[in-house]
Design an enzyme around this catalytic site. Structure first.
Site, PDB file in Angstrom:
ATOM      1  N   SER A   1       4.969   8.493  -1.880  1.00  0.00           N
ATOM      2  CA  SER A   1       4.278   9.599  -2.511  1.00  0.00           C
ATOM      3  C   SER A   1       5.280  10.583  -3.120  1.00  0.00           C
ATOM      4  O   SER A   1       6.074  10.204  -3.977  1.00  0.00           O
ATOM      5  CB  SER A   1       3.343  10.263  -1.502  1.00  0.00           C
ATOM      6  OG  SER A   1       2.316  10.954  -2.154  1.00  0.00           O
TER       7      SER A   1
ATOM      8  N   ASP B   1      -5.452   3.165  -4.780  1.00  0.00           N
ATOM      9  CA  ASP B   1      -4.927   4.497  -4.483  1.00  0.00           C
ATOM     10  C   ASP B   1      -5.588   5.499  -5.430  1.00  0.00           C
ATOM     11  O   ASP B   1      -5.321   5.498  -6.634  1.00  0.00           O
ATOM     12  CB  ASP B   1      -3.402   4.501  -4.665  1.00  0.00           C
ATOM     13  CG  ASP B   1      -2.754   5.771  -4.135  1.00  0.00           C
ATOM     14  OD1 ASP B   1      -3.457   6.797  -4.013  1.00  0.00           O
ATOM     15  OD2 ASP B   1      -1.537   5.733  -3.860  1.00  0.00           O
TER      16      ASP B   1
ATOM     17  N   HIS C   1      -3.824   4.940  -0.438  1.00  0.00           N
ATOM     18  CA  HIS C   1      -2.516   5.602  -0.392  1.00  0.00           C
ATOM     19  C   HIS C   1      -1.860   5.299   0.956  1.00  0.00           C
ATOM     20  O   HIS C   1      -1.798   6.145   1.865  1.00  0.00           O
ATOM     21  CB  HIS C   1      -2.734   7.104  -0.574  1.00  0.00           C
ATOM     22  CG  HIS C   1      -1.526   7.873  -0.986  1.00  0.00           C
ATOM     23  ND1 HIS C   1      -0.873   7.683  -2.177  1.00  0.00           N
ATOM     24  CD2 HIS C   1      -0.866   8.891  -0.361  1.00  0.00           C
ATOM     25  CE1 HIS C   1       0.134   8.532  -2.273  1.00  0.00           C
ATOM     26  NE2 HIS C   1       0.166   9.266  -1.181  1.00  0.00           N
TER      27      HIS C   1
END
Length: 664
Positions: free
Chosen positions: A206, A312, A343
């Site tokens: 991320s 995601d 995610h």
């Protein structure tokens, strides 16, 4: 002729010379750095021969050369280091694995939200994630960098901007002798990295992986590889989809979420600049240009191992697709994993295989092992939960952009999808309903609802695979001055998939644990195991994209629409890799606001699509020929009946997202 004694001495000297040469070869080779003996000059992988409990744990503060908080002195960023003690004693230098993150004190890393911990003197004790536990005994150093404005670093959070990228780049420069570091945050005691050979690999999920992308895009020397997991490639595309706002708030709110208390007091001006530079209009500004790493892909020297969940909905796969395509155009060495998850880190959905692949990847690019990983298939793709396939290259070489076209069906809003264009004058009309989502539209594909236009093939007679990024071009006439548009590809047919819309985004966290490396009382290598969380569906959203129709004339700036005047716009869809199996149908939906994924416009528009000027360009493996084969006989085929009582996945209810927030 030499005497017998002379011959023995000669042979002895030869044996000594050979032994010395063999020993030097071991010591100077990457294998020697792992402590291999003279009979094994080059083992297939680095091995855990060093003590994890006895490792050196230290902190340094690296001078970034910037003053982002305007206090009159150069920002220093904190880098917490753990490295095996033995190589330095033996005069050997080692490579570095680095995770630069804003989350080490505010939110935590990984499925168990781990934070950094320190002893009473401020020395690092606990390093989040398994990278240190697993790789330090194998001869790597692990460096955990606090991005500017977070935890123990100076400066201000600027959400992917220069200060953050420089936070990590400066550490790589220091590891290569090009920057200064200090033993304290404010003191003059110099710290050197004589233990490092300068070779660095960045990794992270991320926001962390995003910074790896950004640092690679600077072309910094010494960065040999990056492993971005669910990472952003352009921050504009995190907040907007071609002008359509994706989330409430902006980068200023995100900065406030992760910054340290000290930064919160001194960085109000920086947060204001973030707010001013990111207007909710969705217009492209210089702030977004600074945070667009795709445009600098030509500078990338490092190899790239990219990992992403195809479902995601936080960091969508548009980020992956545009970054991957830009790297491919530059000939960057690369590898990719695509999962069915949301995610989620691969450590939490394919743990053993992931650690093995990562181990071999770092061994090759940081230690120089010729272990063959660079010659293996480029792509691993999850086809069904825990079922994977591979491709030599990705997208496969047989992939061709193929234009398919919608046409009216027997009822309004229920059309067909094929290769032939619709007749001139053919239209479909729908009215935006912000209360409906892509799942609602897909559930109603076989009937007119007035809130979407749907087009689908008949049941396929052969599998049809999409691999890459699609585009949908529409010509639409609005009734109002503002309108948002969604384009969605759907696989209509029964399947069991990872439940990406549920808590866990496709995984379930179990009670038992597995261990991955060395441990100490303050830093365990044992993590809770996981399993796939699955759900039966009668339809699967393959890919989606959104846009503000007002950006039709300029992608970087929206304009009011003229009611009654048609405009043409191309919507970029997120990258994917999906096989629509024989017996299923491929569908295209064009609609307005996608509930929980984009914000609605200021009005409630009705849009009329000119079907003769509306197309979808799909990345089909086998191109148009594959589509023809898969739809052979479709003129007489009947639609497959949906599975009773089984619906599609409902996307998570939208909240204020943080890249990496929650299970970061």
């Amino acid at each position: 002729m030499p005497t017998r004694a002379q011959g023995l001495r000669s042979r002895y000297r030869s044996l000594v010379a050979a032994a010395v040469a063999a020993l030097m070869a071991v010591l100077l080779s990457p294998a020697g750095a792992q402590g291999a003996g003279p009979r094994e000059a080059r083992p297939p992988e680095s091995r855990p021969v060093y003590s994890y409990p006895d490792a050196v744990r230290e902190s340094v503060w690296v001078d970034t050369g910037l003053d982002s908080d305007g206090d009159g002195r150069s920002d220093r960023v904190a880098a917490d280091i753990i490295r095996p003690r033995e190589p330095a004693r033996q005069g050997r230098r080692i490579p570095v694995i680095m995770d630069a993150s804003p989350y080490y004190s505010c939110c935590g890393r990984g499925n168990e939200s781990q934070l950094k911990t320190y002893d009473s003197d401020g020395r690092p004790v606990g390093f989040p994630l398994y990278y240190d536990n697993y790789f330090v005994p194998r001869g790597y150093a692990f460096v955990a960098v606090d991005l500017a404005g977070t935890n123990r670093s100076d400066g201000c959070v600027d959400v992917g901007g220069r200060a953050e990228v420089q936070s990590a780049k400066a550490v790589i420069d220091w590891l290569n002798g090009r920057a200064r570091a200090y033993t304290t945050r404010t003191g003059d005691g110099r710290a050197t990295a004589g233990w490092s050979n300068g070779r660095t690999g960045m990794i992270g999920k991320s926001w962390d992986g995003t910074i790896a992308n950004g640092v690679a895009a600077t072309g910094v020397r010494g960065l040999r590889t990056i492993v971005p997991i669910s990472a952003i490639s352009s921050w504009y595309d995190y907040y907007f989809a071609q002008g359509a706002p994706l989330y409430d708030g902006g980068p200023d709110m995100l900065a406030g979420y992760v910054e340290s208390p000290e930064a919160g007091e001194r960085c109000a001006a920086v947060r204001q600049r973030l707010a001013d530079g990111a207007p909710r209009s969705g217009d492209w500004t210089p702030l977004w240009s600074e945070r667009d790493y795709v445009k600098d892909a030509r500078k990338v020297r490092a190899s790239v191992f990219a990992v992403h969940g195809m479902q995601d909905l936080n960091v969508r796969t548009k980020h992956l697709g545009q970054w991957w395509d830009a790297l491919a155009a530059q000939g960057v060495e690369r590898k990719i994993w695509l999962s069915q998850t949301g995610h989620v880190d691969p450590f939490d959905y394919r743990r053993a295989e992931w650690v093995d692949a990562l181990h071999r990847w770092f061994d090759h690019y940081l230690l120089g092992y010729d272990n063959g990983i660079d010659r293996e298939p480029m792509a691993d793709v999850e086809r069904h939960p825990d079922q994977w396939s591979t491709d030599r290259v990705w997208p496969p070489r047989a992939t061709r952009p193929t234009t398919v076209r919608p046409a009216p069906g027997t009822a309004p809003g229920v059309g067909t999808l094929g290769l032939r264009p619709a007749r001139p004058g053919a239209t479909e009309t729908f009215t935006d309903d912000p209360a409906l989502s892509e799942s609602d539209w897909a559930a109603d594909l076989d009937r007119s609802t007035g809130a979407k236009a749907g087009f689908r093939t008949a049941p396929l007679t052969a599998d049809l695979r999409l691999a890459g990024s699609a585009k949908v071009t529409v010509t639409a006439t609005p009734t109002t001055s503002t309108a948002h548009l969604s384009a969605v590809l759907v696989d209509i047919g029964p399947d069991t998939i990872r439940d990406y819309g549920a808590s866990g985004e496709g995984i379930t966290t179990l009670a038992d644990r597995g261990c991955w490396g060395g441990s100490t009382p303050g830093d365990s290598s044992c993590y809770r195991n996981t399993a796939a969380r699955t759900t039966p569906v009668d339809r699967t959203v393959i890919s989606r994209g959104w846009a503000d129709l007002g950006t039709h004339a300029s992608p970087g700036r929206g304009r009011p629409l003229t009611p009654g005047r048609p405009v043409t716009l191309t919507v970029d869809l997120a990258a994917t890799d999906h096989v629509v199996p024989a017996g299923h149908r491929l569908a295209l939906i064009v609609a307005g606001t996608d509930r929980d994924l984009i914000d609605p416009p200021d009005s409630t528009p009705t849009l009329t699509l000119d079907l003769s000027r509306t197309t979808a360009k799909l990345p089909l493996v086998g191109g148009a020929g594959a589509f023809v084969r898969a739809t052979a006989g479709s003129a007489t085929a009947t639609a497959a009946d949906p599975v009773p009582g089984v619906r599609g996945v409902t996307p998570p209810h939208r909240t204020r997202h943080v890249p990496g927030g929650g299970r970061s």
